[in-house]
Structures are given as C-alpha cells and as structure tokens.
Design a protein around this motif. Structure first.
Motif, PDB file in Angstrom:
ATOM      1  N   GLU A 229       0.672  -1.319   0.024  1.00  0.00           N
ATOM      2  CA  GLU A 229      -0.096   0.475   0.223  1.00  0.00           C
ATOM      3  C   GLU A 229       0.871   1.360   0.435  1.00  0.00           C
ATOM      4  N   LEU A 232       2.749   1.443  -3.714  1.00  0.00           N
ATOM      5  CA  LEU A 232       1.810   2.087  -4.610  1.00  0.00           C
ATOM      6  C   LEU A 232       1.189   3.527  -4.712  1.00  0.00           C
ATOM      7  N   THR A 233       1.212   3.991  -3.335  1.00  0.00           N
ATOM      8  CA  THR A 233       0.182   4.672  -3.182  1.00  0.00           C
ATOM      9  C   THR A 233       1.328   6.247  -3.388  1.00  0.00           C
ATOM     10  N   LEU A 262      -5.719  -3.990  -3.642  1.00  0.00           N
ATOM     11  CA  LEU A 262      -4.699  -2.941  -3.699  1.00  0.00           C
ATOM     12  C   LEU A 262      -4.126  -2.326  -4.567  1.00  0.00           C
ATOM     13  N   CYS A 263      -4.380  -3.383  -6.080  1.00  0.00           N
ATOM     14  CA  CYS A 263      -4.004  -3.476  -7.159  1.00  0.00           C
ATOM     15  C   CYS A 263      -5.125  -2.691  -8.142  1.00  0.00           C
ATOM     16  N   ARG A 265      -6.997  -1.107  -6.769  1.00  0.00           N
ATOM     17  CA  ARG A 265      -7.522   0.374  -5.890  1.00  0.00           C
ATOM     18  C   ARG A 265      -6.719   1.333  -6.771  1.00  0.00           C
ATOM     19  N   HIS A 266      -5.612   0.305  -7.011  1.00  0.00           N
ATOM     20  CA  HIS A 266      -4.592   1.945  -7.461  1.00  0.00           C
ATOM     21  C   HIS A 266      -4.359   2.335  -8.849  1.00  0.00           C
ATOM     22  N   ARG A 267      -4.936   0.807  -9.673  1.00  0.00           N
ATOM     23  CA  ARG A 267      -4.889   0.870 -11.669  1.00  0.00           C
ATOM     24  C   ARG A 267      -3.278   0.404 -11.460  1.00  0.00           C
TER      25      ARG A 267
END
Length: 475
Positions: A229, A232-233, A262-263, A265-267
């Motif tokens: 997370e 990716l953020t 997570l993938c 959500r973060h495209r």
C-alpha cells in the motif's frame, strides 16, 4: 555410405524400434554405473568421464555405436530426479506417458509457426490453452459455496465456468512466461511502466525489465498489504505488480486476494508468477491456497514442475485475450493476409519464437490420461510428503525446521551449525554422489532445501535422507 533412416515416414517405426531398444538399454546401463542420485566425484570427474566417452565429437568417420555410448554416458553423468535423494530443485521426474508423447513430437517434428507445418498440433494447442486458461480464470458456477464442489453443466469437463475472453500461450517455462508478461504490460501501459515486486520474486522478473528497457524495478521487502500500500501510494506513473505463488526458495505464496484488491484500487496491473504453485490448481485439497489468482492480468504456469512433464512445459495465461494483439507479426511466407482471410490459422502471434515444437502434446496426453483427479492426487502426495518430512525434522533434536511447508519445499539445517558447515554438508553429499540437496537463504541464515516432487517417495526414504544428512554433519 547409405542414407541413414528417417524417424518418420513409412519406414520410420521399423527404423526406430531397434534404436529405442538401444536407448533404453543404455539408460539402464548408465543408471547402474551411476549407482545413486547423481555421479560421484564432482565436476572434474564427471567432465573427464564424459570426455572419455565422447572422444572426437566430430570424427571423419562415423561410429555406429555412438547412440549407445553417448546415451550411457549421459545417463551415468546425470542427476536423477526419480531418485528420492535427488530433491534440490523444482526439477521433477517426468511421467512415462509424457515422455512417450514427447517421442511422438520428435518423430513428427511439427513446427508451430504456421498451420501448414502443424495442422493437428495447432488445433490441439488452441484447445488445451483454452482449457488451462479456464483453470486459472474461472467464474464459480453458482454464487454460493466453494467452486470446487459445484456441479458442472451437462457436457462440461471443468467444475467451473470459464471467464470470458481468457487465453494462454505455450512457453519454455517460467522465465519466458515472465518476460512475456512484462512485454504485454509495456505494450499496454506504455514504456514507462515500472515493475514492483518483493525481494522473494524470481530473478527472471527484474532481468526481463532490464531486457525490455523498462525503468529500474522497485523491489520491496515483502508484498504484505501494508508495505505494498505504501509503495503504490508513493510511486508515480503506470505500475505492474508481480506477486509470487510459490517462491523458489521456500514455496511461499504471497497474499494474493489482498494484493489484487490493492492493485485494483490503485489501478496497477497485476502479474502472478505461479510457475511453482500453479499445479495446486488441480488439487481440490490445496487449490484454495491460490484464491485470488483469477484476478491477475497475467499468470505464469510451469508444468515441468508440479505437472511432471519433460522440459519444457510452460504457459502464460492472460485474463483478456485481446492483450495478445501486441504480439502480432506479419511474415508473408507464414501468415499472409490472403491466407488468413481464407481461413488458415495465424500462429505467428502465439509466441516470441518462430520455430517451436508442440510441447502441448505431452501436456494434453498427461491431462487426458490422468484427468484432473489423477493429477491432483500427485500434487496432494508431494505436499503430504513435505508435511511428513517437516514433522520428522521438527521432532528431531539435531535439526532445526525453518517453517511448515506451504507447498512441497522444506528448509532445515543441523542445529547449532554455522552457515559454512551447512554449505559444506551439501557439497560433501554432492561430491560423494549420495544426495542432491538445495540451498536457500532465509531469516539471514543458510538452510538446506528439499523440494519434494517425486510422488513415489516413501516415508522410509524421507527418514533415510535425514539420517544421511545427520551422518554427514561435523560434530
């Protein structure tokens, strides 16, 4: 000199029969001369014996006994994955039926770059790649209850409904599949896409990023949700996350559902390297360890590991078959536009290779012969062997177990031994030709590694292997 006989054609079977007898006899002679899981003496001794057996590799005059001599030398100097004490790597003993099917491929010699070189093989590949993609990308039949207990529709061969538009390509193994996965990501997301992977990822992933001219990969300690997370953020631009379902060193499976969430959500695009763990798909007992695999954009599979195939037998499954248009190429002598429009299948976009053998035949024969139940039973057997071996280690005061096995890999070490002593034990067993054990570094220490892929291994073999290591460890 008479023209040597061909393997195919009308005289092929009668020409092959005595040669096959020679090969089988030489394999037996070589195995008896070896007398164990690998040849004794180390690299120098093996090289010397091979040189003596081969002599002049390109003589002026041929040797009619070359087949026997060289096959015998190869067998004598080989590590035998069918020996229960040969358990270092993801190197399986192939099933006899798969090896026999591979002989048919060698005789017929189809090439999978155009339909006119492989009419039946190309159709077989199309059918089997769809079937194996359906094993990865599934839509449970009915929304209630585990998919593995759902009843298939009339006439179906799979216990679940395939997701739409999935596909798979045949590769030489995990390395090529991973390279293809990164290539597709680059073509779809652009040249700036960056690979994000854990420190446990296979070395072929960062190497593929280098080969493809992608930005330097971001390697994080683990793909646990909190660490991922944060990455990716923080990172900018298009990202490709590569998770692992069955690491080479420990067999660990990353938390796939959480990574997939997570993938999404973060495209970020998601690739799962299941070269080792993908075989769990065939096991009703262990398949749920791969929950979340069907969310990946691409998945690496490797059936010369938990599939008992002769090398090579890899695949890359893709969730969206349209992604494969990035591989399209045109060569008039192989896939001319008018031939394709007339109905001849276009095979050139099915691989980065041009000439390639139909490795799909041995896989198809194995699946058809054993069925999902039979192949799943082999997977269950080696996983159970790993559990039993881990228990032996746990119960033995002279050894330390790293952790319970996730698949069929067990790490252990003699208690109180130094890393140098662990390495020396492994090399001593190799040099003496008594056992082939792997090595892996985990928790900042060196461990002996046993990867169990031989379904015929017995409990007595496991106990004997542990006793052998104990007897080789300096006191």
């Amino acid at each position: 000199m008479n023209t040597p006989p061909l393997a195919s054609g009308p005289e092929g079977p009668s020409s092959l029969r005595p040669l096959l007898h020679t090969v089988l006899e030489a394999l037996g002679e070589g195995a008896r001369a070896r007398g164990g899981p690998l040849p004794a003496g180390g690299p120098g001794a093996v090289a010397s014996r091979v040189r003596d057996a081969v002599g002049d590799v390109l003589p002026d005059e041929g040797d009619p006994d070359a087949l026997r001599h060289l096959v015998r030398a190869l067998a004598e100097g080989s590590a035998d994955p069918a020996d229960p004490f040969c358990a270092a790597h993801l190197h399986c003993p192939p099933l006899a039926v798969a090896a026999a099917a591979d002989l048919a491929v060698s005789v017929l010699n189809p090439s999978m770059d155009s339909w006119d070189q492989a009419p039946a093989a190309s159709e077989l590949e199309a059918q089997l790649t769809r079937a194996l993609a359906n094993e990865v990308y599934l839509d449970p039949l009915g929304s209630a209850g585990p998919y593995r207990y759902a009843a298939p529709p009339r006439g179906a061969t799979s216990p679940h409904r395939p997701a739409a538009d999935n596909d798979a390509l045949v590769t030489t193994g995990g390395t090529e599949s991973n390279q293809l996965a990164l290539l597709l990501a680059r073509e779809i997301q652009g040249p700036g896409v960056r690979l994000v992977c854990g420190s446990n990822a296979h070395h072929s992933l960062p190497r593929a990023a280098w080969l493809l001219g992608m930005p330097h990969p971001v390697t994080i300690p683990t793909l646990d949700p909190t660490t991922l997370e944060t990455a990716l953020t923080t990172l900018q631009g298009p990202l490709l996350v590569a998770a692992t379902a069955g690491t080479t060193d420990t067999g660990q499976i990353d938390p796939l559902p959480e990574i997939a969430h997570l993938c999404a959500r973060h495209r970020a695009r998601l690739h799962i390297d299941a070269a080792y763990g993908g075989g769990l798909l065939f096991s009703t007992r262990h398949r749920d360890k791969l929950t979340g695999i069907d969310t990946a954009d691409t998945v690496t599979l490797d059936l010369h590991k938990l599939g008992w195939q002769p090398v090579a037998a890899g695949l890359l499954a893709v969730r969206n078959g349209n992604d494969l248009t990035a591989l399209h190429q045109r060569a008039d002598y192989l896939n001319a536009d008018d031939d394709t429009e007339a109905g001849l299948p276009d095979l050139l976009g099915r691989s980065l290779r041009t000439t390639r053998r139909p490795d799909i035949l041995k896989i198809a024969v194995t699946l058809k012969t054993l069925g999902r139940t039979g192949l799943g039973a082999l997977v269950d057997q080696v996983c159970e062997q790993a559990r039993e071996f881990a228990q032996l280690i746990h119960d033995h005061p002279g050894f330390e177990l790293h952790e319970p096995p996730t698949i069929s890999t067990v790490l252990f070490r003699p208690a109180s031994a130094t890393d140098d002593a662990v390495a020396a034990v492994r090399r001593k067993l190799l040099t003496d030709g008594r056992a082939v054990l792997g090595r892996a570094r985990a928790a900042n220490r060196l461990w002996l590694k046993v990867t169990l892929l031989n379904p015929t291994t017995r409990p007595a073999d496991l106990a004997g292997l542990l006793q052998l290591v104990e007897g080789t460890t300096p006191r």
